[in-house]
Design a protein around this motif. Structure first.
Motif, PDB file in Angstrom:
ATOM      1  N   ALA A  46       6.590  -6.400  -0.187  1.00  0.00           N
ATOM      2  CA  ALA A  46       5.748  -6.757  -1.333  1.00  0.00           C
ATOM      3  C   ALA A  46       4.304  -6.987  -0.922  1.00  0.00           C
ATOM      4  CB  ALA A  46       6.310  -8.000  -2.013  1.00  0.00           C
ATOM      5  N   VAL A  47       4.091  -7.490   0.298  1.00  0.00           N
ATOM      6  CA  VAL A  47       2.733  -7.748   0.775  1.00  0.00           C
ATOM      7  C   VAL A  47       1.936  -6.457   0.884  1.00  0.00           C
ATOM      8  CG1 VAL A  47       1.408  -8.644   2.741  1.00  0.00           C
ATOM      9  CG2 VAL A  47       3.498  -9.799   2.015  1.00  0.00           C
ATOM     10  N   ALA A  48       2.636  -5.358   1.186  1.00  0.00           N
ATOM     11  CA  ALA A  48       1.950  -4.087   1.423  1.00  0.00           C
ATOM     12  C   ALA A  48       1.688  -3.292   0.147  1.00  0.00           C
ATOM     13  CB  ALA A  48       2.776  -3.239   2.389  1.00  0.00           C
ATOM     14  N   LEU A  49       2.232  -3.728  -0.989  1.00  0.00           N
ATOM     15  CA  LEU A  49       2.113  -2.931  -2.212  1.00  0.00           C
ATOM     16  C   LEU A  49       0.671  -2.611  -2.609  1.00  0.00           C
ATOM     17  CD1 LEU A  49       4.970  -4.326  -4.508  1.00  0.00           C
ATOM     18  CD2 LEU A  49       4.968  -2.286  -3.066  1.00  0.00           C
ATOM     19  N   PRO A  50      -0.272  -3.575  -2.562  1.00  0.00           N
ATOM     20  CA  PRO A  50      -1.647  -3.214  -2.937  1.00  0.00           C
ATOM     21  C   PRO A  50      -2.223  -2.085  -2.077  1.00  0.00           C
ATOM     22  CG  PRO A  50      -1.384  -5.593  -2.907  1.00  0.00           C
ATOM     23  CD  PRO A  50      -0.129  -5.022  -2.308  1.00  0.00           C
ATOM     24  N   GLU A  51      -1.995  -2.141  -0.772  1.00  0.00           N
ATOM     25  CA  GLU A  51      -2.542  -1.091   0.096  1.00  0.00           C
ATOM     26  C   GLU A  51      -1.804   0.229  -0.109  1.00  0.00           C
ATOM     27  OE1 GLU A  51      -3.390  -0.244   4.824  1.00  0.00           O
ATOM     28  OE2 GLU A  51      -3.538  -2.282   4.036  1.00  0.00           O
ATOM     29  N   ILE A  52      -0.494   0.159  -0.343  1.00  0.00           N
ATOM     30  CA  ILE A  52       0.255   1.379  -0.627  1.00  0.00           C
ATOM     31  C   ILE A  52      -0.281   2.042  -1.891  1.00  0.00           C
ATOM     32  CG2 ILE A  52       2.512   2.291  -1.307  1.00  0.00           C
ATOM     33  CD1 ILE A  52       3.796   0.134   0.451  1.00  0.00           C
ATOM     34  N   GLY A  53      -0.538   1.222  -2.924  1.00  0.00           N
ATOM     35  CA  GLY A  53      -1.077   1.759  -4.159  1.00  0.00           C
ATOM     36  C   GLY A  53      -2.445   2.382  -3.974  1.00  0.00           C
ATOM     37  N   ALA A  54      -3.302   1.722  -3.194  1.00  0.00           N
ATOM     38  CA  ALA A  54      -4.647   2.254  -2.955  1.00  0.00           C
ATOM     39  C   ALA A  54      -4.595   3.555  -2.166  1.00  0.00           C
ATOM     40  CB  ALA A  54      -5.478   1.218  -2.210  1.00  0.00           C
ATOM     41  N   ASP A  55      -3.650   3.653  -1.232  1.00  0.00           N
ATOM     42  CA  ASP A  55      -3.560   4.831  -0.366  1.00  0.00           C
ATOM     43  C   ASP A  55      -2.924   6.021  -1.069  1.00  0.00           C
ATOM     44  OD1 ASP A  55      -3.806   6.268   2.050  1.00  0.00           O
ATOM     45  OD2 ASP A  55      -1.765   5.742   2.626  1.00  0.00           O
ATOM     46  N   THR A  56      -1.912   5.751  -1.899  1.00  0.00           N
ATOM     47  CA  THR A  56      -1.177   6.844  -2.536  1.00  0.00           C
ATOM     48  C   THR A  56      -1.631   7.130  -3.961  1.00  0.00           C
ATOM     49  OG1 THR A  56       0.553   5.332  -3.345  1.00  0.00           O
ATOM     50  CG2 THR A  56       0.865   6.304  -1.155  1.00  0.00           C
ATOM     51  N   GLY A  57      -2.420   6.231  -4.539  1.00  0.00           N
ATOM     52  CA  GLY A  57      -2.837   6.398  -5.925  1.00  0.00           C
ATOM     53  C   GLY A  57      -1.706   6.197  -6.911  1.00  0.00           C
ATOM     54  N   ALA A  58      -0.701   5.456  -6.515  1.00  0.00           N
ATOM     55  CA  ALA A  58       0.483   5.263  -7.359  1.00  0.00           C
ATOM     56  C   ALA A  58       0.201   4.298  -8.498  1.00  0.00           C
ATOM     57  CB  ALA A  58       1.641   4.734  -6.508  1.00  0.00           C
ATOM     58  N   GLY A  59       0.850   4.538  -9.636  1.00  0.00           N
ATOM     59  CA  GLY A  59       0.783   3.615 -10.753  1.00  0.00           C
ATOM     60  C   GLY A  59       1.649   2.401 -10.505  1.00  0.00           C
ATOM     61  N   SER A  60       1.526   1.410 -11.354  1.00  0.00           N
ATOM     62  CA  SER A  60       2.233   0.150 -11.129  1.00  0.00           C
ATOM     63  C   SER A  60       3.752   0.310 -11.184  1.00  0.00           C
ATOM     64  CB  SER A  60       1.782  -0.893 -12.162  1.00  0.00           C
ATOM     65  OG  SER A  60       2.039  -0.429 -13.482  1.00  0.00           O
ATOM     66  N   ALA A  61       4.238   1.166 -12.094  1.00  0.00           N
ATOM     67  CA  ALA A  61       5.687   1.334 -12.225  1.00  0.00           C
ATOM     68  C   ALA A  61       6.276   1.976 -10.973  1.00  0.00           C
ATOM     69  CB  ALA A  61       6.011   2.181 -13.451  1.00  0.00           C
ATOM     70  N   ALA A  62       5.681   3.072 -10.526  1.00  0.00           N
ATOM     71  CA  ALA A  62       6.172   3.747  -9.316  1.00  0.00           C
ATOM     72  C   ALA A  62       6.028   2.846  -8.103  1.00  0.00           C
ATOM     73  CB  ALA A  62       5.424   5.055  -9.105  1.00  0.00           C
ATOM     74  N   LEU A  63       4.958   2.064  -8.086  1.00  0.00           N
ATOM     75  CA  LEU A  63       4.715   1.170  -6.952  1.00  0.00           C
ATOM     76  C   LEU A  63       5.779   0.075  -6.888  1.00  0.00           C
ATOM     77  CD1 LEU A  63       2.580   0.891  -4.712  1.00  0.00           C
ATOM     78  CD2 LEU A  63       1.378  -0.728  -6.183  1.00  0.00           C
ATOM     79  N   GLN A  64       6.171  -0.459  -8.026  1.00  0.00           N
ATOM     80  CA  GLN A  64       7.164  -1.522  -8.040  1.00  0.00           C
ATOM     81  C   GLN A  64       8.515  -1.039  -7.554  1.00  0.00           C
ATOM     82  OE1 GLN A  64       6.232  -4.671  -8.599  1.00  0.00           O
ATOM     83  NE2 GLN A  64       8.282  -5.227  -7.926  1.00  0.00           N
ATOM     84  N   TRP A  65       8.768   0.259  -7.702  1.00  0.00           N
ATOM     85  CA  TRP A  65      10.052   0.792  -7.254  1.00  0.00           C
ATOM     86  C   TRP A  65      10.143   0.903  -5.742  1.00  0.00           C
ATOM     87  CZ3 TRP A  65      14.692   1.134  -9.275  1.00  0.00           C
ATOM     88  CH2 TRP A  65      14.807   0.968 -10.653  1.00  0.00           C
ATOM     89  N   VAL A  66       9.052   0.674  -5.037  1.00  0.00           N
ATOM     90  CA  VAL A  66       9.136   0.563  -3.579  1.00  0.00           C
ATOM     91  C   VAL A  66      10.037  -0.613  -3.221  1.00  0.00           C
ATOM     92  CG1 VAL A  66       7.827   0.135  -1.458  1.00  0.00           C
ATOM     93  CG2 VAL A  66       6.868   1.604  -3.239  1.00  0.00           C
TER      94      VAL A  66
END
Length: 480
Positions: A46-66
């Protein structure tokens, strides 16, 4: 409470005297290292989600499924892995799960986009289910007496350390190395675990605990039922709890579980032998992690946001304050073991842990915008004690109540309830919090306090069930 099941075929390394065979120490090391990785992956990702989103351009829904993909797969397949471990050998199944998790973590580290990452996280959840179910079964069958009790206490301690240190370890790794390395580090640790497996298999042996083939029909029905339930819970806050999609999936899950139970009665070697569940004391112990999900895991998940939103804490200050909640989880599993070794009934220790959950949650009602750290310390420490006292003890006592050849199945059932209840508790708490809070700090404060009372009530109800079942006659208990 009677002593745990005795099986002459088992070896019994003595962890207390230092005379344990090397295989016993190596087995425990490998299991605990793998167990450490799983909760670290859950809480640390969960800590990495913001950076994952910034790097991959993922939306919030796809990001939460990580995070969600891992949890759903874990909940769906834990029982399957536990039963499979009894049929093919627990070390073999454990190694397969560790290998799947390692490969999945490597795929996460190399994922070119968010969709591959989500798929790899689901695969990691599949492997994590095997690590927890088969790891518990290995400890249950490889150790006896005080050594076994201590091994399960260490199991609970290491799992608690993984949950507590996941964000602490992953945060600096993300800052220094990038988000991909948190998955790379998981793969490296599991490679160490896999390197230990051949030596463990040679020295300990890994015979199937019982004959037969996997109940594939039952496994498919159960997995689909759990997938429908967990997906509905995960999406319920977004769709709405009364939305047709949510209710439809929940209804489908209940129907499939009813079919699963009916077929299990008529299947010669079912995925879940219902005689295990009819053991009243076993069922009592399996409800304790459910209470901890509502009384502790909800606070572990949402108390940081309360401290930030209502009390004005920074993210780092809120994280540091959460140590008050997690320190007892690291220290008290061994205390619970010592109490039992000195003659305290395991059920008495479990009851004390449930009381701590209720008292701690109600004591958290004193929290407010101006609460001092000292004022928060006692409620948080008491709540953490409710989790820590029973961690590990529950697994050891529950698995000691079933036949050795069904230990994997029992561990799978226990961990299915554990993770499934966590998903339900966190989703319901979060959805209710969003519904009750209007956005300002005052309404958030009121909503959080209302939910604390609700969680305490749930713990009281579950505690009464645990006491009623625990005092009843234990059916089908072996060696009791």
């Amino acid at each position: 409470m009677a002593s745990s099941t005795t099986d002459p075929a088992r070896t019994a390394p003595d962890l207390d005297t230092g005379s344990a065979p090397a295989a016993g120490g190596l087995t425990l090391f490998a299991v605990l290292l793998a167990v450490f990785v799983v909760p670290t992956s859950i809480s640390g990702t969960a800590v990495a989600l913001p950076e994952i989103g910034a790097d991959t351009g993922a939306g919030s829904a796809a990001l939460q499924w990580v995070v969600n993909a891992f949890n759903v797969a874990f909940a769906c397949f834990t029982l399957v892995w536990g039963t499979l471990a009894d049929l093919v050998g627990r070390i073999r199944a454990f190694a397969a799960g560790a290998a799947i998790f390692a490969v999945a973590s490597l795929a996460c580290a190399l994922a070119p986009n968010i969709y591959v990452l989500d798929g790899a996280r689901a695969l990691a959840g599949l492997g994590g289910a095997a690590i927890f179910a088969c790891g518990s079964a290995i400890i249950s069958s490889a150790f006896e007496g005080p050594a076994r009790a201590k091994a399960f206490a260490l199991f609970g301690t290491i799992a608690g350390i993984g949950v507590a240190l996941g964000p602490t370890v992953s945060g600096p790794a993300v800052d220094a190395l990038g988000w991909r390395w948190i998955f790379g580090l998981q793969a490296i640790l599991l490679a160490v675990v896999l390197a230990c497996v051949p030596a463990i298999s040679r020295r300990v042996g890994d015979q199937a605990a019982r004959s037969g083939r996997l109940d594939v029909r039952g496994a498919v029905i159960f997995v689909v039922a759990m997938a429908a339930m967990t997906y509905a819970i995960v999406q319920g806050s977004e769709w709405g709890w009364t939305a047709p999609e949510t209710l439809g999936l929940l209804l489908l899950s209940l129907v499939l579980l009813a079919v699963f139970g009916a077929l299990s009665k008529r299947t010669e070697a079912p995925l879940l032998d219902l005689t295990v569940v009819r053991n009243r004391r076993f069922l009592a112990y399996t409800l304790v992690p459910v209470a901890a999900s509502f009384g502790f895991v909800t606070q572990l998940t949402y108390l940081p946001s309360y401290l930030s939103t209502v009390a004005g804490y920074s993210a780092s200050a809120a994280g540091a304050t959460m140590l008050l909640l997690t320190i007892p989880v690291l220290a008290l599993p061994l205390v619970g073991l010592k109490l039992v070794e000195r003659g305290t009934s395991p059920l008495a220790v479990v009851f004390a842990s449930l009381v701590c959950l209720v008292v701690g949650d109600l004591a958290l009602l004193t929290l407010g915008p101006d609460s001092s750290l000292l004022a928060m310390a006692v409620p948080m420490l008491v709540t953490g004690a409710g989790m820590g006292l029973s961690a590990g003890l529950v697994d050891g006592q529950a698995l000691g109540l079933v036949e050795p050849e069904k230990a994997g199945m029992a561990a799978g059932f226990l961990n299915t309830l554990r993770l499934g209840s966590e998903a339900i508790a966190v989703a319901v708490f979060g959805s209710a919090l969003v519904s009750l809070a209007t956005g300002d700090g005052s309404s958030y404060d009121d909503a959080f306090h209302t939910l604390l009372i609700a969680m305490a009530v749930v713990c009281v109800v579950l505690g009464l069930l645990v006491v009623a079942l625990g005092r009843g006659k234990s059916e089908a208990a072996v060696g009791k």
